[in-house]
Write an enzyme that holds these catalytic residues in place. Structure first.
Site, PDB file in Angstrom:
ATOM      1  N   LYS A  95       0.829  -1.206   0.000  1.00  0.00           N
ATOM      2  CA  LYS A  95       0.000   0.000   0.000  1.00  0.00           C
ATOM      3  C   LYS A  95       0.864   1.256   0.000  1.00  0.00           C
ATOM      4  CE  LYS A  95      -3.621   2.695   0.619  1.00  0.00           C
ATOM      5  NZ  LYS A  95      -4.524   2.729   1.761  1.00  0.00           N
ATOM      6  N   HIS A 168     -10.294   3.342  -2.885  1.00  0.00           N
ATOM      7  CA  HIS A 168     -11.426   4.209  -2.518  1.00  0.00           C
ATOM      8  C   HIS A 168     -11.614   5.385  -3.479  1.00  0.00           C
ATOM      9  CE1 HIS A 168      -8.065   6.257  -0.670  1.00  0.00           C
ATOM     10  NE2 HIS A 168      -8.023   5.471   0.382  1.00  0.00           N
ATOM     11  N   ASP A 240     -12.875   0.497   3.410  1.00  0.00           N
ATOM     12  CA  ASP A 240     -12.079   1.544   4.071  1.00  0.00           C
ATOM     13  C   ASP A 240     -12.669   1.847   5.447  1.00  0.00           C
ATOM     14  OD1 ASP A 240      -9.943   3.205   4.438  1.00  0.00           O
ATOM     15  OD2 ASP A 240     -10.752   4.870   3.275  1.00  0.00           O
TER      16      ASP A 240
HETATM   17  O1  DOR Z   1     -10.560   8.423   6.137  1.00  0.00           O
HETATM   18  C1  DOR Z   1      -9.579   7.703   6.133  1.00  0.00           C
HETATM   19  N1  DOR Z   1      -9.196   7.042   7.237  1.00  0.00           N
HETATM   20  N2  DOR Z   1      -8.889   7.578   5.015  1.00  0.00           N
HETATM   21  C2  DOR Z   1      -7.722   6.907   4.969  1.00  0.00           C
HETATM   22  O2  DOR Z   1      -7.122   6.858   3.921  1.00  0.00           O
HETATM   23  C3  DOR Z   1      -7.160   6.317   6.197  1.00  0.00           C
HETATM   24  C4  DOR Z   1      -8.201   6.040   7.178  1.00  0.00           C
HETATM   25  C5  DOR Z   1      -7.655   5.743   8.557  1.00  0.00           C
HETATM   26  O3  DOR Z   1      -6.682   4.980   8.660  1.00  0.00           O
HETATM   27  O4  DOR Z   1      -8.208   6.243   9.523  1.00  0.00           O
HETATM   28 ZN    ZN Z   2      -7.929   3.253   4.114  1.00  0.00          ZN
END
Ligand code: DOR
Ligand code: ZN
Length: 333
Positions: A95, A168, A240
């Site tokens: 990632k 996403h 996500d």
């Molecule tokens: O909203 C998000 N939360 N987007 C991300 O890319 C990471 C994630 C997180 O790890 O909290």
């Molecule tokens: Zn994520």
């Protein structure tokens, strides 16, 4: 009415660690046969040993549920062929986060010239390790995904054998780019299928819907729905689902992330049913991912029943999307 899903998969999931892991992992395991587990812990998962130990902690947290954690490494441009060859069998993907773009991404990439990334990407391509990307620049928040598209294109062209997952996606532009390159694929979340920026900030601010990338315009949501509802072979479900404790969400400096793991399948069934495409849900939540990643998940039937389900106000101290609302489907426990 009932709907039985075969081995549903969540191809983008945050399980965290310690107490939070113990809270959320069983909730994913109750609905899914497996998930692609994100590596943005503190510190990020960057070694074979860290991958193996994190996987052990996940398996411990889910107890004896059938649930396969597909592990990932946090991308670093200095990974070489030898290292990747050694870790290859422990991971499904790597990632890539731009530095500082979201939760725990401070150690991400800050130089996106393809030459700077080439040695690692070359090795990944040769070894057949897919690249998952959080595709946002640090530009104006609504334009970040669109601005990142040329970077996707440069990587896709230079490494035609590398499987690249646009994680996403939130925009029509991203859907269009996805279709232009054979080696690009994408995950789509539950929340980006449901909400637009209006739901986040159009009225009173809704911290539990605040995430990165931020939800966009109605026409963007429509483009996402179009490819998700037809279960286009280039897209797959990745929630996500990103839990944060309530005091980190209902606060100045609200953390980004929507927690959807326990409600994802009922909410997807409701949305697909309303669109008259319930028969495509199986592909969207499992078959497409199996093809894209060339995986065979553990066999697991997950039954959804069309009965009202009132979403809990919280799971320990984590507030889910649709807290307190009633959904029309529930997972059969
Ligand atoms: O909203 C998000 N939360 N987007 C991300 O890319 C990471 C994630 C997180 O790890 O909290
Ligand atoms: Zn994520």
């Amino acid at each position: 009415m009932q709907l039985t899903l075969q081995s549903p998969l969540d191809m983008h999931l945050h399980l965290r660690d310690n107490q939070m892991l113990k809270t959320v992992a069983p909730l994913s395991a109750a609905s899914f046969a497996g998930a692609l587990v994100m590596p943005n812990l503190i510190p990020p998962i960057t070694t074979k040993q860290m991958v193996q130990e994190y996987k052990e902690r996940i398996l411990e947290a889910i107890d004896d549920e059938v649930f396969k954690p597909y592990m990932t490494l946090f991308f670093r441009p200095e990974y070489d062929y030898e290292f990747l060859e050694q870790v290859k069998d422990d991971i499904l993907a790597i990632k890539l986060y731009p530095a500082g773009i979201t939760t725990n991404s401070e150690d991400g990439v800050d130089n996106f010239s393809v030459d700077a990334l080439a040695p690692t990407l070359e090795a990944m391509s040769e070894l057949g390790i897919p690249l998952c990307v959080h595709g946002e620049t640090n530009g104006f928040v609504m334009d970040r995904e669109a601005e990142f598209i040329p970077i996707y294109e440069r990587i896709a062209k230079r490494f035609p054998d590398l499987t690249i997952i646009m994680e996403h996606i939130t925009t029509k532009d991203a859907v269009d780019a996805l279709m232009r390159y054979e080696n690009l694929y994408a995950t789509i979340t539950l929340h980006h299928l449901y909400i637009t920026l209006d739901d986040v900030a159009g009225g009173l601010l809704q911290p539990h819907l605040f995430c990165k990338p931020i939800a966009k315009r109605p026409e963007d949501r429509m483009a996402l729905r179009k490819v998700a509802f037809m279960a286009h072979e280039k897209v797959m479900f990745g929630s996500d689902s990103a839990p944060h404790p309530r005091d980190k969400k209902e606060a100045p400096g609200c953390a980004a992330g929507v927690f959807t793991a326990p409600i994802a399948l009922p909410a997807l069934a409701q949305l697909f049913e309303a669109a008259g495409v319930l028969e495509n849900l199986q592909k969207f939540v499992s078959d497409n991912a199996q093809k894209i990643y060339a995986i065979t998940p553990p066999q697991k039937e997950v039954r959804l029943i069309k009965e009202p389900f009132t979403v809990p106000q919280s799971y320990n101290d984590v507030v889910p999307m649709f807290a307190g609302k009633e959904l029309t489907w529930r997972v059969d426990a």
